[in-house]
Design a protein around this motif. Sequence first.
Motif, PDB file in Angstrom:
ATOM      1  N   ASN A 114       0.838  -1.199   0.000  1.00 20.41           N
ATOM      2  CA  ASN A 114       0.000   0.000   0.000  1.00 20.41           C
ATOM      3  C   ASN A 114       0.877   1.255   0.000  1.00 20.41           C
ATOM      4  O   ASN A 114       1.936   1.281   0.633  1.00 20.41           O
ATOM      5  N   THR A 115       0.418   2.291  -0.691  1.00 24.37           N
ATOM      6  CA  THR A 115       1.273   3.473  -0.884  1.00 24.37           C
ATOM      7  C   THR A 115       0.610   4.801  -0.536  1.00 24.37           C
ATOM      8  O   THR A 115       1.251   5.847  -0.627  1.00 24.37           O
ATOM      9  N   ARG A 116      -0.650   4.788  -0.147  1.00 25.05           N
ATOM     10  CA  ARG A 116      -1.328   6.066   0.091  1.00 25.05           C
ATOM     11  C   ARG A 116      -0.820   6.753   1.358  1.00 25.05           C
ATOM     12  O   ARG A 116      -0.627   7.968   1.389  1.00 25.05           O
ATOM     13  N   LEU A 117      -0.601   5.969   2.410  1.00 28.65           N
ATOM     14  CA  LEU A 117      -0.079   6.494   3.679  1.00 28.65           C
ATOM     15  C   LEU A 117       0.669   5.374   4.379  1.00 28.65           C
ATOM     16  O   LEU A 117       0.192   4.245   4.443  1.00 28.65           O
ATOM     17  N   THR A 118       1.853   5.679   4.899  1.00 32.03           N
ATOM     18  CA  THR A 118       2.558   4.736   5.761  1.00 32.03           C
ATOM     19  C   THR A 118       2.303   5.146   7.201  1.00 32.03           C
ATOM     20  O   THR A 118       2.680   6.245   7.624  1.00 32.03           O
ATOM     21  N   LEU A 119       1.639   4.264   7.939  1.00 31.85           N
ATOM     22  CA  LEU A 119       1.312   4.503   9.344  1.00 31.85           C
ATOM     23  C   LEU A 119       2.294   3.707  10.190  1.00 31.85           C
ATOM     24  O   LEU A 119       2.293   2.476  10.171  1.00 31.85           O
ATOM     25  N   ILE A 120       3.148   4.430  10.923  1.00 32.53           N
ATOM     26  CA  ILE A 120       4.153   3.792  11.756  1.00 32.53           C
ATOM     27  C   ILE A 120       3.685   3.851  13.206  1.00 32.53           C
ATOM     28  O   ILE A 120       3.497   4.940  13.752  1.00 32.53           O
ATOM     29  N   LEU A 121       3.483   2.693  13.820  1.00 29.79           N
ATOM     30  CA  LEU A 121       3.093   2.628  15.224  1.00 29.79           C
ATOM     31  C   LEU A 121       4.322   2.322  16.071  1.00 29.79           C
ATOM     32  O   LEU A 121       5.001   1.312  15.844  1.00 29.79           O
ATOM     33  N   ALA A 122       4.603   3.189  17.023  1.00 28.86           N
ATOM     34  CA  ALA A 122       5.715   2.976  17.942  1.00 28.86           C
ATOM     35  C   ALA A 122       5.171   2.268  19.177  1.00 28.86           C
ATOM     36  O   ALA A 122       4.439   2.853  19.974  1.00 28.86           O
ATOM     37  N   LEU A 123       5.529   0.995  19.331  1.00 33.38           N
ATOM     38  CA  LEU A 123       5.009   0.152  20.408  1.00 33.38           C
ATOM     39  C   LEU A 123       6.159  -0.335  21.281  1.00 33.38           C
ATOM     40  O   LEU A 123       7.098  -0.940  20.781  1.00 33.38           O
ATOM     41  N   SER A 124       6.051  -0.064  22.580  1.00 37.73           N
ATOM     42  CA  SER A 124       7.159  -0.349  23.495  1.00 37.73           C
ATOM     43  C   SER A 124       8.437   0.253  22.919  1.00 37.73           C
ATOM     44  O   SER A 124       9.482  -0.396  22.834  1.00 37.73           O
ATOM     45  N   TYR A 125       8.323   1.515  22.523  1.00 36.37           N
ATOM     46  CA  TYR A 125       9.413   2.205  21.824  1.00 36.37           C
ATOM     47  C   TYR A 125      10.100   3.206  22.746  1.00 36.37           C
ATOM     48  O   TYR A 125       9.451   3.901  23.532  1.00 36.37           O
ATOM     49  N   GLY A 126      11.413   3.304  22.612  1.00 38.58           N
ATOM     50  CA  GLY A 126      12.196   4.321  23.298  1.00 38.58           C
ATOM     51  C   GLY A 126      13.309   4.805  22.390  1.00 38.58           C
ATOM     52  O   GLY A 126      14.041   3.985  21.810  1.00 38.58           O
ATOM     53  N   GLY A 127      13.435   6.098  22.236  1.00 38.32           N
ATOM     54  CA  GLY A 127      14.436   6.652  21.335  1.00 38.32           C
ATOM     55  C   GLY A 127      15.860   6.326  21.747  1.00 38.32           C
ATOM     56  O   GLY A 127      16.712   5.993  20.906  1.00 38.32           O
TER      57      GLY A 127
END
Length: 228
Positions: A114-127
Amino acid sequence: MAVIMDGNGRWAQQRGLPTVQGHRAGGEAVQRCVRAAIQNGVKYLTLYAFSSENWRRSGDEIKDLTGLMQFYLRHRFKELDEQGVRLRIIGEPERFGAAFCKELRRAEDKTAQNTRLTLILALSYGGRAEIAASARALAEQVKAGTLQPEAIDEGRFASALQTHDVPDPDIVVRTSGEARLSNFLLWQSAYAELIFLDVFWPDFSEADFAEVLQHYKSRQRRFGGRPS
């Protein structure tokens, strides 16, 4: 655009509701945000859904949050796919259990084209954890003799991040009136425009999304240079 979705608990508290009701209302705000991104031609949207620090919350709240994420994945996924949304996961989703992680990876695979929108979910994420992992990966290559230390520049370092296949955000938005990044996309946000909204996430609307875009359009992007 990247969004720190803050204020679910306080939204519920102001209304005398249990915290889980705030998270449910926040889920509806996610759907509005995704629709607004598509309507406005935003190609990448990263949502801070669960931070590595959120594991410090009560067991009941973590259980409620996990259950809600599973519900939306199972019952809203078809709508996302039909809208042309590609799903990407960053962070440590395996901490939510093998079954849920498998569902997430299956959704990533199914929407990969799919190319219309890339939805990135940050789950248990820390920079900070992401930056440390990138450093370890490069150190292993140096140890193995496949990478020379002098070859490590900003580009090579970024290529080892989980976001290596998506551009850095132009805008980072935080709701609820708080003005901090809270360990979110620390490397990637170096030149992002930071916008803080005095609205709880469950109340975030298409109008708020439009306001963010207007703020962005009014700013000059210099990247350290002087205006021409």
